[in-house]
Design a protein around this motif. Structure first.
Motif, mmCIF file in Angstrom:
data_model
loop_
_atom_site.group_PDB
_atom_site.id
_atom_site.type_symbol
_atom_site.label_atom_id
_atom_site.label_comp_id
_atom_site.label_asym_id
_atom_site.label_seq_id
_atom_site.Cartn_x
_atom_site.Cartn_y
_atom_site.Cartn_z
ATOM 1 N N ALA A 53 0.518 -1.502 -0.074
ATOM 2 C CA ALA A 53 -0.158 0.183 -0.134
ATOM 3 C C ALA A 53 0.985 0.867 0.178
ATOM 4 O O ALA A 53 1.697 1.219 0.614
ATOM 5 N N VAL A 54 0.681 2.036 -0.645
ATOM 6 C CA VAL A 54 0.854 3.728 -0.579
ATOM 7 C C VAL A 54 0.053 4.583 0.364
ATOM 8 O O VAL A 54 -0.408 4.198 0.116
ATOM 9 N N LEU A 55 1.022 5.587 0.841
ATOM 10 C CA LEU A 55 0.437 6.515 1.131
ATOM 11 C C LEU A 55 0.034 7.831 0.655
ATOM 12 O O LEU A 55 0.800 8.139 -0.011
ATOM 13 N N MET A 56 -1.890 8.093 0.476
ATOM 14 C CA MET A 56 -2.043 8.953 -0.049
ATOM 15 C C MET A 56 -3.112 9.921 0.480
ATOM 16 O O MET A 56 -3.728 9.497 1.358
ATOM 17 N N GLY A 57 -3.312 11.440 -0.137
ATOM 18 C CA GLY A 57 -4.088 12.215 0.938
ATOM 19 C C GLY A 57 -4.406 13.411 -1.048
ATOM 20 O O GLY A 57 -3.857 13.343 -1.638
ATOM 21 N N MET A 58 -5.407 13.661 -0.156
ATOM 22 C CA MET A 58 -5.919 14.344 -1.859
ATOM 23 C C MET A 58 -6.711 16.097 -1.206
ATOM 24 O O MET A 58 -6.456 16.788 0.035
ATOM 25 N N ARG A 59 -5.594 16.936 -2.429
ATOM 26 C CA ARG A 59 -5.877 18.363 -2.158
ATOM 27 C C ARG A 59 -6.964 18.940 -2.161
ATOM 28 O O ARG A 59 -8.148 18.802 -2.731
ATOM 29 N N GLY A 60 -6.804 20.476 -1.982
ATOM 30 C CA GLY A 60 -8.072 20.669 -1.461
ATOM 31 C C GLY A 60 -8.764 21.303 -3.135
ATOM 32 O O GLY A 60 -8.130 21.244 -3.948
ATOM 33 N N ALA A 61 -9.953 21.678 -2.565
ATOM 34 C CA ALA A 61 -10.840 21.983 -4.104
ATOM 35 C C ALA A 61 -10.344 22.898 -4.316
ATOM 36 O O ALA A 61 -10.975 23.531 -5.909
ATOM 37 N N THR B 208 2.038 14.702 6.435
ATOM 38 C CA THR B 208 1.321 14.056 7.077
ATOM 39 C C THR B 208 1.371 13.730 8.811
ATOM 40 O O THR B 208 1.086 12.162 9.768
ATOM 41 N N GLY B 209 2.724 14.359 9.370
ATOM 42 C CA GLY B 209 3.003 14.167 10.562
ATOM 43 C C GLY B 209 3.728 12.591 10.759
ATOM 44 O O GLY B 209 4.537 12.105 12.208
ATOM 45 N N LEU B 210 3.669 12.237 9.989
ATOM 46 C CA LEU B 210 4.983 10.522 9.935
ATOM 47 C C LEU B 210 6.976 11.017 9.507
ATOM 48 O O LEU B 210 7.250 12.113 8.613
ATOM 49 N N PRO C 90 2.295 4.013 12.010
ATOM 50 C CA PRO C 90 2.258 4.374 10.362
ATOM 51 C C PRO C 90 1.221 5.664 10.423
ATOM 52 O O PRO C 90 0.402 5.660 9.396
ATOM 53 N N ASP C 91 0.322 5.053 11.305
ATOM 54 C CA ASP C 91 -1.523 5.347 11.450
ATOM 55 C C ASP C 91 -1.930 6.760 12.320
ATOM 56 O O ASP C 91 -3.036 6.556 12.211
ATOM 57 N N ASP C 92 -0.306 7.108 12.806
ATOM 58 C CA ASP C 92 -0.857 8.276 13.337
ATOM 59 C C ASP C 92 -0.510 9.425 13.001
ATOM 60 O O ASP C 92 0.338 9.757 12.629
ATOM 61 N N PHE C 93 -1.709 10.038 12.483
ATOM 62 C CA PHE C 93 -1.836 11.327 11.494
ATOM 63 C C PHE C 93 -2.470 12.364 11.706
ATOM 64 O O PHE C 93 -2.471 13.123 11.218
ATOM 65 N N SER C 94 -2.401 12.753 13.767
ATOM 66 C CA SER C 94 -2.502 13.155 13.789
ATOM 67 C C SER C 94 -1.422 14.404 14.307
ATOM 68 O O SER C 94 -2.255 15.973 14.476
ATOM 69 N N ARG C 95 -0.747 14.194 14.133
ATOM 70 C CA ARG C 95 0.083 15.933 13.625
ATOM 71 C C ARG C 95 0.078 16.138 12.561
ATOM 72 O O ARG C 95 0.835 17.714 12.127
ATOM 73 N N ALA C 96 -0.477 15.346 11.916
ATOM 74 C CA ALA C 96 -0.396 16.628 9.834
ATOM 75 C C ALA C 96 -1.144 17.810 9.908
ATOM 76 O O ALA C 96 -2.161 18.112 10.609
ATOM 77 N N CYS C 97 -1.194 18.585 9.275
ATOM 78 C CA CYS C 97 -1.462 19.856 8.376
ATOM 79 C C CYS C 97 -2.567 19.812 8.338
ATOM 80 O O CYS C 97 -2.972 18.471 7.967
#
Length: 237
Positions: A33-41, A105-107, A164-171
Motif C-alpha cells: 500500500a502507498v500513502l496518499m491524500g487529497m488536495r483541496g478543491a 502527514t506528521g510522519l 504509520p497510522d497516526d496522522f494527528s500531527r498533520a497539517c
C-alpha cells in the motif's frame, strides 16, 4: 506545504520551482500500500486530486542537517542539473522531502539527535535520508499555473520512526490521508504524472520481493522545460 521567505519566492508564479515528493510503501499487510491524500478543491495546483506528500524546496532546507544522506546512486543522480537557474543541492532536496512528509502527514523518518525541522525537533530526532530512493523526476509542462521540477523518492514505511497510522500531527494541506493498496490506487482521481510514478513504484516493489526496496537501474525523467518534451534516463549505463 512550503514556508519559504516570501522574498525568496519567484515573483512569476509560473516560474519553475524545485520540489520533492515521498512515496511511502507499506508492505506489512496482505498487499503493498502507498500513502496518499487529497488536495483541496480550491488549490491552484492539482485541485481535488489524490497525490503523494510533497511540495516546494525552501531556502531553509539547505540549512537542515541530516542524520545520514541517501545512498550513493541517489546522491549522484540528484546532482544531475539540466537547469542553470536551479541552485538546489541534493541534501537540500532530500531535506525538503522529509520536511514535507512531516508537515503533511506528521510522519517522521529519523534518528536520535537535535534538529530544528518541524516535527523532528519535538520528537528528539534528526531527519534521516538514508531510507530514500530517487525513482522519478518530472518538470511540469509550460502553461500551467504552477510549475515544478519535482523529484520523487520512495521509502519503506518500515523505516518510519512513528506509528504509520497516526496522522494527528498533520497539517490540513491534504485530506483523506490513508494507506491505499497499490492495486486500487489507480481508481482514485490522480494527476497523470502520479499514475506514471505509481506504475514505477509497483515495478520496484515487485522486483524487491520480500527484501529491501531495490533502487532502480536508472531514473526516468520527463523534461518539460520548454515546449519540446523529452524523456531521458538519469544514471543509465
Amino acid at each position: 506545504m512550503s514556508h519559504a521567505d516570501p522574498s525568496a519566492v519567484p515573483r512569476d508564479k509560473s516560474a519553475l520551482r524545485d520540489a520533492a515528493t515521498i512515496i511511502l510503501v507499506r508492505r506489512d499487510g496482505d498487499q503493498p500500500a502507498v500513502l496518499m491524500g487529497m488536495r483541496g478543491a480550491k488549490a491552484v495546483f492539482m485541485p481535488s486530486k489524490f497525490v503523494f506528500p510533497g511540495g516546494a524546496v525552501d531556502p531553509e532546507d539547505a540549512r537542515m542537517e541530516l542524520a545520514a544522506p541517501a545512498g550513493p546512486e541517489t546522491m549522484t543522480r540528484l546532482g544531475f542539473q539540466p537547469r542553470e537557474e536551479s541552485t538546489a543541492e541534493p541534501a537540500q532536496i532530500l531535506a525538503a522531502a522529509l520536511r514535507e512528509l512531516a508537515e503533511e502527514t506528521g510522519l517522521l523518518i529519523g534518528r536520535p539527535g537535535d534538529s530544528s525541522m518541524i516535527g523532528y525537533a519535538d520528537a528528539g530526532l534528526r531527519p534521516d535520508a538514508s531510507a530514500l530512493h530517487f525513482i522519478f523526476r518530472a518538470i511540469t509542462p509550460p502553461g500551467r499555473p504552477r510549475r515544478f521540477d519535482a523529484r520523487f523518492f520512495m521509502a519503506d514505511a518500515a523505516r518510519l520512526s512513528v506509528d504509520p497510522d497516526d496522522f494527528s500531527r498533520a497539517c490540513d494541506e491534504l485530506s483523506h490521508l490513508h494507506w491505499v493498496p497499490m492495486a486500487e490506487a489507480r481508481a482514485l482521481h490522480l494527476p497523470f504524472i502520479t499514475e506514471v510514478v505509481l506504475a514505477e513504484c509497483a515495478a520496484i516493489v515487485a522486483a524487491s520481493g520480500d527484501g529491501p526496496l531495490v533502487a532502480p537501474q536508472s531514473v526516468p525523467f520527463f523534461d518539460n522545460r520548454d515546449a519540446r518534451s523529452r524523456f531521458i534516463q538519469l544514471g543509465a549505463a
